[in-house]
Design a protein around this motif. Structure first.
Motif, PDB file in Angstrom:
ATOM      1  N   PRO A   1       0.778  -1.236   0.000  1.00  0.00           N
ATOM      2  CA  PRO A   1       0.000   0.000   0.000  1.00  0.00           C
ATOM      3  C   PRO A   1       0.815   1.294   0.000  1.00  0.00           C
ATOM      4  N   HIS A   2       2.135   1.218   0.173  1.00  0.00           N
ATOM      5  CA  HIS A   2       2.918   2.444   0.354  1.00  0.00           C
ATOM      6  C   HIS A   2       3.836   2.796  -0.800  1.00  0.00           C
ATOM      7  N   ALA A   3       3.882   1.987  -1.847  1.00  0.00           N
ATOM      8  CA  ALA A   3       4.745   2.278  -2.992  1.00  0.00           C
ATOM      9  C   ALA A   3       4.081   1.779  -4.271  1.00  0.00           C
ATOM     10  N   CYS A   4       4.341   2.491  -5.343  1.00  0.00           N
ATOM     11  CA  CYS A   4       3.813   2.124  -6.654  1.00  0.00           C
ATOM     12  C   CYS A   4       4.868   2.473  -7.692  1.00  0.00           C
ATOM     13  N   VAL A   5       5.144   1.551  -8.583  1.00  0.00           N
ATOM     14  CA  VAL A   5       6.014   1.825  -9.717  1.00  0.00           C
ATOM     15  C   VAL A   5       5.211   1.546 -10.980  1.00  0.00           C
ATOM     16  N   VAL A   6       5.210   2.494 -11.885  1.00  0.00           N
ATOM     17  CA  VAL A   6       4.593   2.307 -13.192  1.00  0.00           C
ATOM     18  C   VAL A   6       5.726   2.209 -14.193  1.00  0.00           C
ATOM     19  N   VAL A   7       5.692   1.171 -15.019  1.00  0.00           N
ATOM     20  CA  VAL A   7       6.728   0.965 -16.022  1.00  0.00           C
ATOM     21  C   VAL A   7       6.131   1.035 -17.415  1.00  0.00           C
ATOM     22  N   ALA A   8       6.990   1.358 -18.380  1.00  0.00           N
ATOM     23  CA  ALA A   8       6.628   1.323 -19.798  1.00  0.00           C
ATOM     24  C   ALA A   8       7.418   0.195 -20.440  1.00  0.00           C
ATOM     25  N   GLU A   9       6.758  -0.528 -21.320  1.00  0.00           N
ATOM     26  CA  GLU A   9       7.392  -1.636 -22.042  1.00  0.00           C
ATOM     27  C   GLU A   9       7.430  -1.313 -23.526  1.00  0.00           C
ATOM     28  N   ASP A  10       8.507  -1.760 -24.173  1.00  0.00           N
ATOM     29  CA  ASP A  10       8.578  -1.629 -25.622  1.00  0.00           C
ATOM     30  C   ASP A  10       7.689  -2.706 -26.254  1.00  0.00           C
ATOM     31  N   PRO A  11       7.525  -2.680 -27.565  1.00  0.00           N
ATOM     32  CA  PRO A  11       6.643  -3.673 -28.202  1.00  0.00           C
ATOM     33  C   PRO A  11       7.051  -5.126 -27.933  1.00  0.00           C
ATOM     34  N   GLY A  12       8.312  -5.379 -27.598  1.00  0.00           N
ATOM     35  CA  GLY A  12       8.764  -6.724 -27.284  1.00  0.00           C
ATOM     36  C   GLY A  12       8.594  -7.117 -25.825  1.00  0.00           C
TER      37      GLY A  12
ATOM     38  N   ASN B   1      12.655   8.080  -8.910  1.00  0.00           N
ATOM     39  CA  ASN B   1      13.058   6.956  -9.744  1.00  0.00           C
ATOM     40  C   ASN B   1      12.496   7.065 -11.163  1.00  0.00           C
ATOM     41  N   VAL B   2      12.420   8.278 -11.694  1.00  0.00           N
ATOM     42  CA  VAL B   2      11.925   8.472 -13.057  1.00  0.00           C
ATOM     43  C   VAL B   2      13.108   8.317 -14.000  1.00  0.00           C
ATOM     44  N   ALA B   3      13.021   7.342 -14.890  1.00  0.00           N
ATOM     45  CA  ALA B   3      14.125   7.083 -15.806  1.00  0.00           C
ATOM     46  C   ALA B   3      13.613   6.412 -17.071  1.00  0.00           C
ATOM     47  N   THR B   4      14.305   6.702 -18.178  1.00  0.00           N
ATOM     48  CA  THR B   4      14.001   6.084 -19.473  1.00  0.00           C
ATOM     49  C   THR B   4      15.304   5.669 -20.125  1.00  0.00           C
ATOM     50  N   ARG B   5      15.344   4.470 -20.658  1.00  0.00           N
ATOM     51  CA  ARG B   5      16.528   4.022 -21.387  1.00  0.00           C
ATOM     52  C   ARG B   5      16.739   4.936 -22.592  1.00  0.00           C
ATOM     53  N   PRO B   6      18.002   5.236 -22.927  1.00  0.00           N
ATOM     54  CA  PRO B   6      18.286   6.192 -24.015  1.00  0.00           C
ATOM     55  C   PRO B   6      17.562   5.885 -25.323  1.00  0.00           C
ATOM     56  N   GLU B   7      17.470   4.625 -25.706  1.00  0.00           N
ATOM     57  CA  GLU B   7      16.845   4.280 -26.990  1.00  0.00           C
ATOM     58  C   GLU B   7      15.334   4.477 -27.000  1.00  0.00           C
ATOM     59  N   ALA B   8      14.738   4.708 -25.832  1.00  0.00           N
ATOM     60  CA  ALA B   8      13.285   4.865 -25.746  1.00  0.00           C
ATOM     61  C   ALA B   8      12.860   6.291 -25.402  1.00  0.00           C
ATOM     62  N   ARG B   9      13.800   7.212 -25.366  1.00  0.00           N
ATOM     63  CA  ARG B   9      13.474   8.589 -24.972  1.00  0.00           C
ATOM     64  C   ARG B   9      12.723   9.335 -26.076  1.00  0.00           C
ATOM     65  N   ARG B  10      12.078  10.410 -25.647  1.00  0.00           N
ATOM     66  CA  ARG B  10      11.327  11.320 -26.523  1.00  0.00           C
ATOM     67  C   ARG B  10      10.093  10.659 -27.146  1.00  0.00           C
ATOM     68  N   ARG B  11       9.480   9.749 -26.400  1.00  0.00           N
ATOM     69  CA  ARG B  11       8.266   9.073 -26.857  1.00  0.00           C
ATOM     70  C   ARG B  11       7.102   9.288 -25.886  1.00  0.00           C
ATOM     71  N   GLY B  12       7.318  10.076 -24.827  1.00  0.00           N
ATOM     72  CA  GLY B  12       6.272  10.320 -23.840  1.00  0.00           C
ATOM     73  C   GLY B  12       6.162   9.235 -22.780  1.00  0.00           C
ATOM     74  N   LEU B  13       7.152   8.347 -22.710  1.00  0.00           N
ATOM     75  CA  LEU B  13       7.065   7.226 -21.775  1.00  0.00           C
ATOM     76  C   LEU B  13       7.224   7.665 -20.323  1.00  0.00           C
ATOM     77  N   ALA B  14       8.191   8.524 -20.048  1.00  0.00           N
ATOM     78  CA  ALA B  14       8.359   9.014 -18.676  1.00  0.00           C
ATOM     79  C   ALA B  14       7.107   9.752 -18.220  1.00  0.00           C
ATOM     80  N   ARG B  15       6.563  10.590 -19.085  1.00  0.00           N
ATOM     81  CA  ARG B  15       5.322  11.305 -18.758  1.00  0.00           C
ATOM     82  C   ARG B  15       4.213  10.317 -18.433  1.00  0.00           C
ATOM     83  N   ALA B  16       4.037   9.303 -19.255  1.00  0.00           N
ATOM     84  CA  ALA B  16       2.971   8.325 -19.026  1.00  0.00           C
ATOM     85  C   ALA B  16       3.173   7.605 -17.691  1.00  0.00           C
ATOM     86  N   CYS B  17       4.415   7.290 -17.361  1.00  0.00           N
ATOM     87  CA  CYS B  17       4.689   6.614 -16.087  1.00  0.00           C
ATOM     88  C   CYS B  17       4.406   7.539 -14.905  1.00  0.00           C
ATOM     89  N   VAL B  18       4.834   8.799 -14.999  1.00  0.00           N
ATOM     90  CA  VAL B  18       4.578   9.746 -13.909  1.00  0.00           C
ATOM     91  C   VAL B  18       3.074   9.970 -13.754  1.00  0.00           C
TER      92      VAL B  18
END
Length: 159
Positions: free
Chosen positions: A54-65, A95-112
């Motif tokens: 109940p005290h922590a939540c992590v939202v992750v983004a996955e690539d198509p694979g 802990n907001v982070a995006t792998r370099p190859e996945a940047r500039r796609r709105g993934l960090a925003r979606a996770c936040v």
């Protein structure tokens, strides 16, 4: 966010991937000791225990694979009620982070945004804080965060 990419709530199975993103974030910040296996092992254990609780939540983004390529974490902090936060329940985004190859796609925003939804929908937090890097500040301002008058100070206790 690119449609082929997806976001979801992380589970204990994702602990190692979340720690890898955390290490990427620390490296980008110039934090020493990122390659030390001790903190990584402790962090994996921590995430395995905390995710789904109940005290922590992590939202992750996955690539198509299905590879985890971005993430954001929210945690709760409980303090004495104050004029700034009458119920004393604070949220902390980190802990907001995006792998370099996945940047500039709105993934960090979606996770936040996913983490902010968790704070709103599933917790009693009434104020959410974060510590922004220069690179991330614009995103957080767009989401409604504002600078505070008192930046954090830190003391490391010697044990």
């Amino acid at each position: 966010m690119t449609p082929a990419w997806t976001t979801r709530r992380a589970t204990a199975v994702d602990a190692e991937a979340v720690v890898e993103l955390r290490a990427l974030m620390f490296s980008a910040m110039g934090v020493a000791g990122v390659d030390d296996p001790g903190w990584r092992e402790a962090a994996v254990r921590w995430f395995e225990a905390a995710l789904g609780g109940p005290h922590a939540c992590v939202v992750v983004a996955e690539d198509p694979g299905g590879r985890v390529v971005a993430g954001a974490m929210g945690g709760l902090r409980f303090e004495t009620p104050s004029p700034v936060n009458p119920n004393g329940v604070w949220g902390l985004v980190n802990n907001v982070a995006t792998r370099p190859e996945a940047r500039r796609r709105g993934l960090a925003r979606a996770c936040v945004v996913g983490v902010l939804d968790w704070f709103r929908d599933e917790t009693e937090a009434t104020v959410v804080e974060l510590f922004a890097t220069g690179e991330g500040a614009g995103l957080y301002e767009e989401l409604g965060f504002t600078p505070t008058a008192w930046p954090a100070m830190r003391l490391r206790l010697q044990r």
